[in-house]
Design a protein around this motif. Structure first.
Motif, PDB file in Angstrom:
ATOM      1  N   MET A   1      -1.584  14.673  -8.822  1.00  0.00           N
ATOM      2  CA  MET A   1      -0.133  14.513  -8.651  1.00  0.00           C
ATOM      3  C   MET A   1       0.153  13.229  -7.883  1.00  0.00           C
ATOM      4  N   SER A   2       1.290  12.620  -8.190  1.00  0.00           N
ATOM      5  CA  SER A   2       1.728  11.457  -7.433  1.00  0.00           C
ATOM      6  C   SER A   2       2.287  11.914  -6.090  1.00  0.00           C
ATOM      7  N   LEU A   3       2.514  10.961  -5.198  1.00  0.00           N
ATOM      8  CA  LEU A   3       3.082  11.294  -3.887  1.00  0.00           C
ATOM      9  C   LEU A   3       4.447  11.947  -4.053  1.00  0.00           C
ATOM     10  N   LEU A   4       5.238  11.445  -4.998  1.00  0.00           N
ATOM     11  CA  LEU A   4       6.572  12.015  -5.239  1.00  0.00           C
ATOM     12  C   LEU A   4       6.455  13.457  -5.718  1.00  0.00           C
ATOM     13  N   ASP A   5       5.522  13.709  -6.642  1.00  0.00           N
ATOM     14  CA  ASP A   5       5.317  15.073  -7.136  1.00  0.00           C
ATOM     15  C   ASP A   5       4.889  16.004  -5.994  1.00  0.00           C
ATOM     16  N   PHE A   6       4.017  15.500  -5.134  1.00  0.00           N
ATOM     17  CA  PHE A   6       3.550  16.287  -3.994  1.00  0.00           C
ATOM     18  C   PHE A   6       4.715  16.669  -3.081  1.00  0.00           C
TER      19      PHE A   6
ATOM     20  N   VAL B   1      12.189  31.222  -7.068  1.00  0.00           N
ATOM     21  CA  VAL B   1      12.678  29.872  -6.789  1.00  0.00           C
ATOM     22  C   VAL B   1      11.700  28.814  -7.260  1.00  0.00           C
ATOM     23  N   ALA B   2      10.417  29.015  -6.957  1.00  0.00           N
ATOM     24  CA  ALA B   2       9.448  27.938  -7.151  1.00  0.00           C
ATOM     25  C   ALA B   2       8.903  27.809  -8.567  1.00  0.00           C
ATOM     26  N   SER B   3       8.653  28.917  -9.229  1.00  0.00           N
ATOM     27  CA  SER B   3       7.965  28.874 -10.516  1.00  0.00           C
ATOM     28  C   SER B   3       8.596  27.943 -11.552  1.00  0.00           C
ATOM     29  N   PRO B   4       9.911  28.031 -11.815  1.00  0.00           N
ATOM     30  CA  PRO B   4      10.490  27.158 -12.846  1.00  0.00           C
ATOM     31  C   PRO B   4      10.363  25.670 -12.514  1.00  0.00           C
ATOM     32  N   PHE B   5      10.546  25.321 -11.237  1.00  0.00           N
ATOM     33  CA  PHE B   5      10.505  23.909 -10.839  1.00  0.00           C
ATOM     34  C   PHE B   5       9.079  23.373 -10.816  1.00  0.00           C
ATOM     35  N   LEU B   6       8.132  24.196 -10.376  1.00  0.00           N
ATOM     36  CA  LEU B   6       6.740  23.756 -10.352  1.00  0.00           C
ATOM     37  C   LEU B   6       6.211  23.518 -11.757  1.00  0.00           C
TER      38      LEU B   6
ATOM     39  N   LYS C   1       0.007  22.689 -13.935  1.00  0.00           N
ATOM     40  CA  LYS C   1      -1.220  23.165 -13.283  1.00  0.00           C
ATOM     41  C   LYS C   1      -0.929  23.933 -11.992  1.00  0.00           C
ATOM     42  N   LEU C   2       0.300  23.810 -11.487  1.00  0.00           N
ATOM     43  CA  LEU C   2       0.655  24.484 -10.234  1.00  0.00           C
ATOM     44  C   LEU C   2       0.940  25.969 -10.431  1.00  0.00           C
ATOM     45  N   VAL C   3       1.082  26.394 -11.708  1.00  0.00           N
ATOM     46  CA  VAL C   3       1.425  27.783 -12.041  1.00  0.00           C
ATOM     47  C   VAL C   3       0.435  28.275 -13.104  1.00  0.00           C
ATOM     48  N   PRO C   4      -0.045  29.532 -13.015  1.00  0.00           N
ATOM     49  CA  PRO C   4       0.306  30.543 -12.016  1.00  0.00           C
ATOM     50  C   PRO C   4      -0.634  30.580 -10.805  1.00  0.00           C
ATOM     51  N   GLY C   5      -1.917  30.160 -11.005  1.00  0.00           N
ATOM     52  CA  GLY C   5      -2.920  30.332  -9.962  1.00  0.00           C
ATOM     53  C   GLY C   5      -2.576  29.754  -8.603  1.00  0.00           C
ATOM     54  N   PRO C   6      -2.312  28.442  -8.507  1.00  0.00           N
ATOM     55  CA  PRO C   6      -2.000  27.852  -7.205  1.00  0.00           C
ATOM     56  C   PRO C   6      -0.766  28.470  -6.544  1.00  0.00           C
ATOM     57  N   LEU C   7       0.240  28.788  -7.334  1.00  0.00           N
ATOM     58  CA  LEU C   7       1.436  29.412  -6.754  1.00  0.00           C
ATOM     59  C   LEU C   7       1.114  30.806  -6.246  1.00  0.00           C
ATOM     60  N   LEU C   8       0.317  31.553  -6.987  1.00  0.00           N
ATOM     61  CA  LEU C   8      -0.079  32.890  -6.539  1.00  0.00           C
ATOM     62  C   LEU C   8      -0.933  32.818  -5.276  1.00  0.00           C
ATOM     63  N   PHE C   9      -1.806  31.823  -5.196  1.00  0.00           N
ATOM     64  CA  PHE C   9      -2.616  31.644  -4.000  1.00  0.00           C
ATOM     65  C   PHE C   9      -1.716  31.336  -2.804  1.00  0.00           C
ATOM     66  N   SER C  10      -0.724  30.484  -3.022  1.00  0.00           N
ATOM     67  CA  SER C  10       0.235  30.171  -1.957  1.00  0.00           C
ATOM     68  C   SER C  10       1.009  31.419  -1.552  1.00  0.00           C
ATOM     69  N   SER C  11       1.341  32.245  -2.541  1.00  0.00           N
ATOM     70  CA  SER C  11       2.040  33.493  -2.262  1.00  0.00           C
ATOM     71  C   SER C  11       1.175  34.427  -1.429  1.00  0.00           C
TER      72      SER C  11
END
Length: 238
Positions: A1-6, A30-35, A41-51
């Motif tokens: 990801m770029s710095l802006l994406d981060f 809130v997060a899933s649609p925007f990620l 790649k941020l969904v579903p695994g990384p988002l679930l881990f964050s959850s």
């Protein structure tokens, strides 16, 4: 990801975490649609881990509000609901289930807002857990069914018990994703980029939670539940 994406991803997760830290659920909504728009790649695994990280932190913070006797029945129902949801995906289109879920949540919120109160007891906890597991599996949103059952309870009880409930739910989902090849060390590394947003949201949510505890928890639960139902329906229509 770029710095802006981060930065964007961290901001989105911070917003979702603030909502969940104040109400008890809402990060995925809130997060899933925007990620997905920022980087799939941020969904579903990384988002679930964050959850999972978020719910662990909230479970500790709200530990005095947890009612452990509730968890056994709700989690028993969730296990059955997950199995039923997996079977339903083989027989019914996801679009139909999503629309049905959205309408059901909106209708349930409307009925309970009118003054009808569902009693917290073994049967309702088991049923709410079952529906939550079913909808989490079929449309990736399991918060509203269980949250609506707790809408008349104190903010601490809502946040604490739901957080402990979602710890187990997120862990089970991650295990399932791992066994189907959708979650591994690479996803954990990606998830690290979301954790600053989680930590920021947890900090911000504390004063928001105190404000909602002043008599606004129930209306917020109802509002977020209706929003979840509407979002699911709109995603299928648009």
């Amino acid at each position: 990801m770029s710095l802006l994406d981060f930065v964007l991803a961290a901001a989105v997760v911070a917003a979702g975490t603030t909502l969940q830290g104040a109400v008890g659920f809402g990060l995925g909504l809130v997060a899933s649609p925007f990620l997905l728009l920022i980087d799939p790649k941020l969904v579903p695994g990384p988002l679930l881990f964050s959850s999972l990280v978020l719910t662990l932190l909230l479970t500790h913070r709200e530990r005095h509000g947890i009612v452990f006797s509730d968890l056994g029945w709700a989690l028993s129902g969730r296990v059955v609901g997950v199995a039923a949801g997996a079977a339903a995906l083989l027989a019914i289109s996801e679009r139909r289930m999503a629309i049905a879920f959205g309408l059901l949540v909106i209708l349930s919120a409307g009925i309970t807002a009118s003054g009808w109160k569902i009693k917290l007891k073994r049967g309702t906890l088991l049923s709410a857990g079952l529906v939550s597991g079913f909808t989490a599996t079929t449309v990736s949103i399991g918060g509203p069914p269980i949250a609506l059952l707790y809408q008349h309870e104190s903010g601490s009880r809502v946040r604490g018990t739901l957080s402990a409930y979602f710890v187990v739910g997120a862990a089970l989902s991650l295990v399932a994703l791992h066994f189907v090849g959708r979650f591994g060390w690479a996803d954990v590394v990606v998830a690290m980029s979301l954790l600053p947003g989680v930590l920021l949201g947890v900090l911000v949510s504390r004063p928001v939670a105190r404000f909602l505890d002043g008599g606004y928890t129930r209306v917020t639960v109802l509002t977020v539940s209706v929003l979840a139902g509407a979002v699911v329906i709109l995603k299928q229509i648009l």
